[in-house]
Write an enzyme that holds these catalytic residues in place. Structure first.
Site, PDB file in Angstrom:
ATOM      1  N   TYR A   1       0.845  -1.191   0.000  1.00 34.58           N
ATOM      2  CA  TYR A   1       0.000   0.000   0.000  1.00 34.58           C
ATOM      3  C   TYR A   1       0.881   1.241   0.000  1.00 34.58           C
ATOM      4  CZ  TYR A   1      -3.349   3.503   1.567  1.00 34.58           C
ATOM      5  OH  TYR A   1      -4.130   4.639   1.670  1.00 34.58           O
TER       6      TYR A   1
ATOM      7  N   HIS B   1      -4.760   5.230  -2.732  1.00 33.70           N
ATOM      8  CA  HIS B   1      -5.998   6.011  -2.855  1.00 33.70           C
ATOM      9  C   HIS B   1      -5.660   7.362  -3.463  1.00 33.70           C
ATOM     10  CE1 HIS B   1      -7.077   3.147   0.366  1.00 33.70           C
ATOM     11  NE2 HIS B   1      -8.255   3.191  -0.209  1.00 33.70           N
TER      12      HIS B   1
END
Length: 178
Positions: A73, A112
């Protein structure tokens, strides 16, 4: 600006405040003390980016093992506005992708991005990232609150095809990485 030297350096107790200040300038959200404490523990997954010995960017990642997958991530990847388009972001993304390649056990890498951040979306798409999901109300204190999940996969997962209604069988294929 003339061609400069881009280098990535470790984040340590001695320069963590530079990362904190950089993040305050680059990102519209504030990161808590736990974020910075965790960054000090991840080694190669967090780097400061230097342009001619000046800190101008940073990338911070963590391993995520949710959804029965091993994923990387990208928590933050950013560069000061006046140093963009000098390939500093590309060096940071390539560093992350190189970590994934050397490790060989990541299913994908993801991050994101605010839905209105077209520059970031097109930047990541150049590296093979794709929008795989939209998260409503992901951000709490910024507008728009929605985020896209951008992902680059390293392993192909089985793809299902519609059920053959005549006999109720499901055909599935597995693509092999060449």
């Amino acid at each position: 600006m003339t061609k400069g030297r881009i280098e990535l350096g470790d984040i340590t107790q001695h320069n963590i405040k530079q990362l904190k200040r950089l993040n305050q300038v680059v990102f519209p959200v504030t990161y808590n003390d736990k974020f910075y404490k965790d960054v000090l523990e991840v080694g190669e997954l967090a780097k400061l980016a230097y342009y001619n010995d000046i800190v101008v960017g940073a990338v911070c990642c963590r391993v995520d093992t949710s959804d029965n997958q091993r994923r990387l991530y990208i928590m933050t990847l950013g560069c000061l506005a006046s140093y963009r388009r000098l390939h500093i972001g590309s060096v940071m993304v390539k560093h992350v992708l190189n970590i994934c390649e050397k490790d060989g056990n990541f299913d994908n890498v993801f991050l994101h991005v605010q839905v209105n951040n077209e520059g970031a979306i097109s930047f990541y798409e150049k590296f093979g990232f794709e929008i795989v999901e939209e998260k409503k109300n992901y951000y709490k204190r910024i507008e728009p609150t929605d985020a896209y999940v951008l992902q680059k996969s390293f392993r192909n997962t089985p793809k299902s095809t519609p059920t053959n209604s005549a006999n109720g069988e499901t055909n599935s294929t597995v693509e092999k990485k060449s």
